[in-house]
Design a protein around this motif. Structure first.
Motif: not given
Length: 404
Positions: A225-239, A245-248, A251-256
């Motif tokens: 749940e923690e990884a999913a929440t962070k992904f959808y809220n902080e990393y998710w974006a379509d093209d 900023e989101k792309k970076q 790229d720099e995430s260490k939660i997975f």
């Protein structure tokens, strides 16, 4: 009377064909698998084996989640005390790549849900991220996709060792009276009678093939749940909405992470007669794939979360496209599951009965290369007997019972 029998037979054929057509259209949610091997350049035929492994298909009971690299140049075997740390950087990188593949990450850094929709048969509208986060049903569907698909992503790391039968035969010929030594020499601990036979027929036959052992390590993607929440809220974006900023950030995430499930080993003995036209290189290739299939069976016996579901092929008679490749034996018993979906679209499975192998029919030998070893076989499914439950039909799933 004869016309009635013919009509009955014709209707039975149509019924079976209808069931088979229905089964072939069934979409069920498989676990996903990424298989790799550890490079061992000193093994016989090392280069051709790598090429063969890279091009070999993932077992059909899994979704193919292979990433770009299928061969690791080095890998520290995990221990119970230290299952991840020795390979932590590598495993974390794999976890992030696996997530990127699940969400079809583009070169721009944007994501989409196309693969999840395809593998999970979800409706496109309910997996729209903006819409999903605005409703409980949408959030439930995202959670369902995570539980059913993403969380069931596995990585299998194989370490291979090869032993020629000629070498086994030569060793065995001098050790036949030393039972413990013979059993410990052969990968997997073969029976003494097998070794005795190999030695008795001599190196001419025994040398026509290889015993291949794989020591395999299984990991699972830690999609919580923690990884999913962070992904959808902080990393998710379509093209269309991706920012640098989101792309970076991704790229720099260490939660997975990958979590260690367990290790096991198995071996394959590809026997060949003196009349075979197969080259030794081909025998090694066959044994390599058989060893991987065999170790998957061992891991599934010991780890419930790694067991695969199989749809019934027909309901009457009860059959499924599963066989010796999946470790089915006359002692195998299976639970029959029916997929249920609640009002929010979330999936669950209810046990509606059980079956066992019907010993009146041969078990389907669907192992790699079986068509060469048994060219006259017409068997293409395994038959089962009902142990409990009501009527079964294609679309229901079977999963092997614990410890069977």
């Amino acid at each position: 009377m004869k016309k009635i029998y013919l009509l009955y037979a014709f209707l039975m054929i149509l019924s079976v064909q209808a069931q088979e057509t229905k089964e072939q259209s069934v979409k069920y949610r498989r676990s996903s698998l990424y298989t790799v091997m550890v490079d061992a350049p000193n093994l016989p035929y090392a280069d051709s084996i790598k090429k063969f492994f890279i091009n070999s298909p993932i077992p059909e009971k899994f979704n193919d989640h292979n990433l770009g690299n299928r061969v690791f140049t080095s890998f520290a075997s995990p221990t119970e005390a230290n299952p991840v740390t020795a390979n932590e950087i590598l495993l974390n990188s794999i976890a992030k790549e696996a997530i990127a593949k699940w969400f079809n990450r583009s070169e721009k850094g944007g994501f989409n849900m196309d693969l999840i929709k395809s593998r999970g048969s979800y409706d496109a509208s309910v997996l729209d991220i903006a819409t999903a986060k605005a409703s409980k049903r949408g959030l439930d569907m995202l959670a369902d996709a995570g539980e059913e698909l993403i969380k069931n992503t596995f990585v299998l790391v194989n370490e291979f060792k090869y032993t020629s039968k000629e070498e086994v035969a030569k060793k065995a010929s001098g050790w036949l009276k030393v039972v413990g030594s013979v059993a410990s020499y052969v990968p997997g601990g073969s029976t003494v009678s097998t070794i005795s036979n190999a030695a008795a027929v001599g190196a001419t036959v025994a040398g026509k093939g290889y015993i291949v052992r794989t020591n395999a390590h299984l990991y699972r993607l830690d999609w919580n749940e923690e990884a999913a929440t962070k992904f959808y809220n902080e990393y998710w974006a379509d093209d269309n909405t991706i920012t640098e900023e989101k792309k970076q950030a991704f790229d720099e995430s260490k939660i997975f992470k990958l979590v260690y499930v367990g290790s096991d080993n198995s071996w394959a003995d590809v026997q060949s007669s003196i009349f075979t036209k197969k080259r030794e290189e081909q025998l090694v290739q066959r044994a390599t794939i058989k060893a991987v299939d065999a170790v998957i069976i061992e891991l599934q016996k010991n780890h419930e979360e790694f067991k695969t579901k199989t749809p019934l092929f027909t309901g009457e008679p009860i059959t499924a496209k599963i066989g010796t490749k999946e470790g089915v034996s006359n002692k195998s018993k299976f639970e029959v599951l029916e997929q249920q979906i609640d009002e929010n679209g979330k999936t669950s499975y209810a046990v509606v009965g059980s079956v066992k192998v019907d010993e009146d029919f041969p078990i389907w030998d669907n192992r790699f290369g079986a068509e060469d070893e048994n060219p006259d076989s017409k068997i293409d499914r395994t038959y089962f007997k009902k142990v409990s439950g009501k009527d079964f039909h294609p679309g229901m799933l079977i999963v092997q019972k614990k410890g069977k």
